[in-house]
Each structure stands twice: as C-alpha cells, then as structure tokens.
Scaffold this motif. Structure first.
Motif, mmCIF file in Angstrom:
data_model
loop_
_atom_site.group_PDB
_atom_site.id
_atom_site.type_symbol
_atom_site.label_atom_id
_atom_site.label_comp_id
_atom_site.label_asym_id
_atom_site.label_seq_id
_atom_site.Cartn_x
_atom_site.Cartn_y
_atom_site.Cartn_z
ATOM 1 N N UNK A 199 0.815 -1.223 0.000
ATOM 2 C CA UNK A 199 0.000 0.000 0.000
ATOM 3 C C UNK A 199 0.841 1.263 0.000
ATOM 4 N N UNK A 200 2.143 1.139 -0.023
ATOM 5 C CA UNK A 200 3.019 2.298 -0.072
ATOM 6 C C UNK A 200 3.799 2.351 -1.368
ATOM 7 N N UNK A 201 4.859 1.537 -1.464
ATOM 8 C CA UNK A 201 5.723 1.574 -2.641
ATOM 9 C C UNK A 201 5.023 1.180 -3.924
ATOM 10 N N UNK A 202 4.191 0.143 -3.870
ATOM 11 C CA UNK A 202 3.505 -0.301 -5.084
ATOM 12 C C UNK A 202 2.538 0.760 -5.593
ATOM 13 N N UNK A 203 1.760 1.350 -4.703
ATOM 14 C CA UNK A 203 0.810 2.376 -5.115
ATOM 15 C C UNK A 203 1.531 3.639 -5.589
ATOM 16 N N UNK A 204 2.659 3.968 -4.981
ATOM 17 C CA UNK A 204 3.429 5.125 -5.435
ATOM 18 C C UNK A 204 3.984 4.901 -6.838
ATOM 19 N N UNK A 205 4.522 3.706 -7.082
ATOM 20 C CA UNK A 205 5.053 3.405 -8.420
ATOM 21 C C UNK A 205 3.950 3.482 -9.467
ATOM 22 N N UNK A 206 2.793 2.922 -9.151
ATOM 23 C CA UNK A 206 1.669 2.973 -10.082
ATOM 24 C C UNK A 206 1.179 4.406 -10.267
ATOM 25 N N UNK A 207 1.136 5.178 -9.187
ATOM 26 C CA UNK A 207 0.680 6.556 -9.286
ATOM 27 C C UNK A 207 1.607 7.416 -10.122
ATOM 28 N N UNK A 208 2.912 7.236 -9.959
ATOM 29 C CA UNK A 208 3.876 7.989 -10.767
ATOM 30 C C UNK A 208 3.693 7.670 -12.245
ATOM 31 N N UNK A 209 3.556 6.377 -12.552
ATOM 32 C CA UNK A 209 3.396 5.975 -13.950
ATOM 33 C C UNK A 209 2.109 6.548 -14.544
ATOM 34 N N UNK A 210 0.995 6.433 -13.826
ATOM 35 C CA UNK A 210 -0.288 6.911 -14.354
ATOM 36 C C UNK A 210 -0.273 8.422 -14.538
ATOM 37 N N UNK A 211 0.273 9.149 -13.556
ATOM 38 C CA UNK A 211 0.313 10.608 -13.654
ATOM 39 C C UNK A 211 1.125 11.060 -14.863
ATOM 40 N N UNK A 212 2.295 10.479 -15.057
ATOM 41 C CA UNK A 212 3.128 10.850 -16.206
ATOM 42 C C UNK A 212 2.448 10.488 -17.524
ATOM 43 N N UNK A 213 1.832 9.316 -17.591
ATOM 44 C CA UNK A 213 1.215 8.873 -18.834
ATOM 45 C C UNK A 213 -0.018 9.704 -19.187
ATOM 46 N N UNK A 214 -0.819 10.072 -18.198
ATOM 47 C CA UNK A 214 -1.999 10.890 -18.474
ATOM 48 C C UNK A 214 -1.577 12.246 -19.032
ATOM 49 N N UNK A 215 -0.564 12.870 -18.444
ATOM 50 C CA UNK A 215 -0.087 14.166 -18.943
ATOM 51 C C UNK A 215 0.480 14.028 -20.352
ATOM 52 N N UNK A 216 1.254 12.987 -20.580
ATOM 53 C CA UNK A 216 1.831 12.788 -21.909
ATOM 54 C C UNK A 216 0.757 12.548 -22.965
ATOM 55 N N UNK A 217 -0.241 11.723 -22.632
ATOM 56 C CA UNK A 217 -1.273 11.376 -23.615
ATOM 57 C C UNK A 217 -2.230 12.530 -23.878
ATOM 58 N N UNK A 218 -2.550 13.297 -22.845
ATOM 59 C CA UNK A 218 -3.536 14.364 -23.005
ATOM 60 C C UNK A 218 -2.940 15.667 -23.500
#
Length: 463
Positions: A389-408
């Motif tokens: 609930x810490x490192x895994x969610x942070x890694x996923x959150x970083x990836x999603x945040x970067x990808x959403x900005x890049x795609x949009x």
C-alpha cells in the motif's frame, strides 16, 4: 506488553488518497463469498474514472485526422517551417524527457518495493518454519520426559512407587498437557510457511513482469514520438536515396498508438483505484476478508486479529504461560525430592530427566520469541503498509500521472506540430517542383493529415 501496543497507526500513502478521490463511490470491497450484484456495484465504482479516460483518449485519437486537416496551411503564400519544426523539437524533447523520468521513477520504485517485499516474506517464512521446528522439538521433548519418568521407577522398590508417583505426578500432568497443546499449536502453524512461500513465489514472478507492465504505455508513447519525428525528418529530405514514399506512414499509425497508450493507462488507473479501495483502511479490510474466509470463531481469524489489530488472545501462545509455569514448578518439585529418590532408587539417573525438562523450557521460550507480536507485526507492517500500500501504489501513481499528462497534452501537441511541419514542407517542395502554388481552395489529392502525398516529380531530389 499490553495487548495491542505493538500496532502502529496506519496512514494511507499519498497516491492511495489520490486514487481514492476519483472513485465513483466509497463502496467497500465485497467479501470473498459475496454475490454478483455486490461485485458489480463495487466494480462500477472503480471503472468510472478509467472508462472516462479511455473515452477521452478514443475521441482524441479519432479526432487527430480532423485536427491535422484543420491545421494545414491553405494560403498560396510560401511558408517557412521553422516555427513548426521548433514546436516538433520542443514537444519531442519534452515527451522523451518525461518518458525517461516517469519510467525511471516508477520502475525503480516498483522494483525496490518488490525486492523488499520478497525479502520480508522470506523472513516471515523463516520465522514460521523456525516456530514449526521448535514445536516438533517440543513434541519430541514431551515424549522424552514421559519416557524418563517411566524408566525412573524401574530401579525402585515396589513399596516406593506410590511415593515416586507423587513426586512425578505434577511433571507427568504437565508433560501430558504439554504434548496436547503442542499438537494443537502445530496444527495451527504448520500450514503457514507453505502459504507464505506461495505468496513469495507469486511476488517473485510478478517482479519479472512488473517492469514490462509499467514500461508498456511509456514505450507506446515514445514510439509515437519517434514515428512523428521520423516522418518530419523524412519529409525534409532532399536526397534521392531518401524513403520519400514512406513520408506520412508513421503519422498514419499515430491514432492507433495513442489509443493503445490510453487503453494501457486506463488499465493501470483501474488497478490503482482498486488498490485504493483496499489500502485506504487495509487493516480493517484484512480482518473483514479473514472473517469471511475462516469464520469469526476460527483460530485462524483470532490469530489474524491478534497480530493485525492487537485484540483478543493469540491462539498460538495463549496457554504457553501456564505450561511454562508448570514446567518450572515440576523441575523444582523433582529437584527437591531428588535426594530421597536417589536413596531409594540408586540406579535412577536424574540428569537426563532434568535435561529434558530444561530443553522443554528453552524450546518454549524460543517458540514464544518467534511468535511474539514484536517479531510478527513488523513483518506485516512492512509488507502490507510500506510495500503493497506504499511503494507499489506510489510506483503505479507515478506511472499513471506521467502517462496521463503525456497522452492528453504532449502527444497531441507533437502530432499537430509534426503534421503541420510535414504539410508545409510538402507544399514548398511541390511549388518548387511544378512551378506554381496551391490555389485558394487548397484541395489536395489525398487527405494530407496522415498520408501526405509525395512531391510531384518522382522523389526527394526532384526539381
């Protein structure tokens, strides 16, 4: 130590809170035996945000041709493509930098989390295996104690056997209760090491695939960037060996690549939202699922409740204090009568009996240390709170945040700038080749958005 004082206060990670805010409702995850309706309501609350993101991505990907058509140069005036080329260069550089940073941060965070999780699970497995070994040793010790008490009566006269039974009575009762309780503990603990080993095997398998899963959308985004840049470079080529006929082929794949990137990002977002539903109050969720799986009266649920919430008694330790006190008092009672026994039974050897009783006492202490909450709870706290609930969610959150900005943001700007640069360059090359400019209506032979026709004249070197 007072019950529950080892339990640490849990604060959800920042990306857990971020994911939880975009859920459609606060519906809790259903129990393992819940019906289809409960699971449907829960899944619908998780998939609203990912479905909206995918819908926006689909519209954006399908709208790219129309946007490129509207952004083409339509006047007869000869244009310079410097501004469009600078826009392409800046957009491409931004995309590649964000891809590198986002991918590096998310993958390094994820791999660090998985390595630590695997190490913590291995420590937990070793602790439980050591506890199982101690239980087996205690079982053998109880049998040895009973055997030593039986052999003690062999060299004694019959008239002394009643007195001997009195001396050994407490030790015999303790050994019998000791054997029964050890069997109960062994039944409870023996299945846990294989279960932890299975979880660790899944974690190690996931460790091999996690980098690919995190890198997939980023690779699609980087590939889209490279295809656009390759088309722009090809369109400006003036040499006969240049593949001018391929100009626009990369741009034609842009909508598909963008859609796939949005699809992968939406899946990661759905996984993050689902994880936030569990991690927002993970201790309560663990207890609720354990109650549904094992039953509220089962020893496994009480075992889980004791370590996770610090409530109730530990079924793996609850009788050990009485047994330990019984072993201590039995040693003292037999030691007090040792001189009398040796006078009547000169062939009795006291040392094996006391060694067996002392071995039982030491095994009890080691077993208690292995299952003490100070040993078990930190492993749970690190594995669940810090890693999953810490490192895994942070890694996923970083990836999603970067990808959403890049795609949009980044990819649409890059695609439009690249399409305009190609259109300007083809118009200028065509004017040089056939000697006149485009008319005011600007009707191209083919759709100049994705597959721009090569210059009239047969290739890059024409004119």
């Amino acid at each position: 130590m007072a019950a529950g004082t080892w339990v640490q206060e849990y604060a959800p990670a920042r990306f857990v809170l971020w994911f939880s805010r975009i859920r459609a409702s606060d519906a809790a995850a259903p129990d393992v035996d819940s019906g289809a309706a409960a699971w449907a309501r829960f899944l619908s609350s998780l998939l609203v945000a990912p479905a909206c993101l995918l819908a926006v991505g689909t519209v954006l990907a399908l709208g790219i041709p129309a946007v490129l058509w509207c952004s083409r140069p339509c006047s007869a005036k000869r244009r310079r493509g410097g501004i469009a080329l600078w826009a392409v260069a800046c957009s491409a550089l931004s995309v590649l930098v964000l891809v590198s940073v986002g991918l590096g941060l998310s993958v390094s965070q994820g791999m660090r989390m998985l390595d630590s999780l695997s190490a913590d699970l291995e420590r937990g497995e070793n602790v439980l295996r050591s506890a199982t070994v101690e239980l087996e040793a205690m079982n053998a010790t109880s049998a040895l104690i009973l055997e030593e008490m039986r052999t003690a009566s062999t060299p004694c006269p019959r008239t002394f056997k009643a007195t001997l039974d009195h001396y050994f009575g407490q030790a015999s009762a303790v050994a019998g209760r000791y054997a029964r309780d050890i069997a109960m503990y062994h039944e409870l603990i023996v299945g846990m090491p294989p279960q932890v080993a299975e979880v660790r095997a899944v974690s190690e398998e996931f460790e091999r695939w996690a980098p690919l899963c995190l890198a997939g959308p980023m690779v699609l985004i980087a590939l889209t960037c490279l295809m656009v840049c390759l088309d722009v470079m090809t369109s400006r080529c003036r040499k006969r060996r240049c593949p001018a006929r391929l100009t626009g082929c990369g741009m034609s794949l842009t909508p598909l690549l963008m859609f796939l990137a949005f699809l992968a990002t939406s899946c990661e977002l759905a996984l993050g939202v689902a994880g936030s539903a569990v991690c927002l109050d993970v201790d309560a969720e663990v207890l609720r699922q354990a109650r549904a799986a094992f039953g509220s009266d089962s020893r496994m649920f009480r075992f889980t409740q004791y370590y996770v919430a610090g409530k109730g008694e530990n079924p793996g330790l609850q009788k050990l204090d009485d047994i330990e006190e019984g072993v201590t008092s039995s040693i003292a009672a037999v030691r007090a009568a040792e001189h009398s026994i040796l006078l009547k039974c000169p062939g009795w050897r006291s040392k094996p009996f006391f060694d067996a009783m002392q071995g039982a006492y030491m095994s009890l202490n080691r077993y208690k240390r292995f299952l003490a909450p100070e040993t078990i709870y930190p492993l749970y706290d690190l594995a669940v709170h810090d890693h999953i609930c810490g490192g895994a969610m942070d890694a996923l959150g970083i990836a999603v945040t970067a990808q959403v900005f890049l795609c949009l943001v980044c990819l649409p700007i890059l695609t439009v700038a690249g399409g305009r640069a190609i259109s300007v360059e083809h118009r200028n090359v065509t004017e040089d080749s056939i000697g006149h400019a485009c008319n005011d209506e600007c009707r191209p032979a083919v759709l100049p958005t994705l597959l721009t026709a090569p210059p009239v004249g047969g290739g890059c070197g024409a004119g």
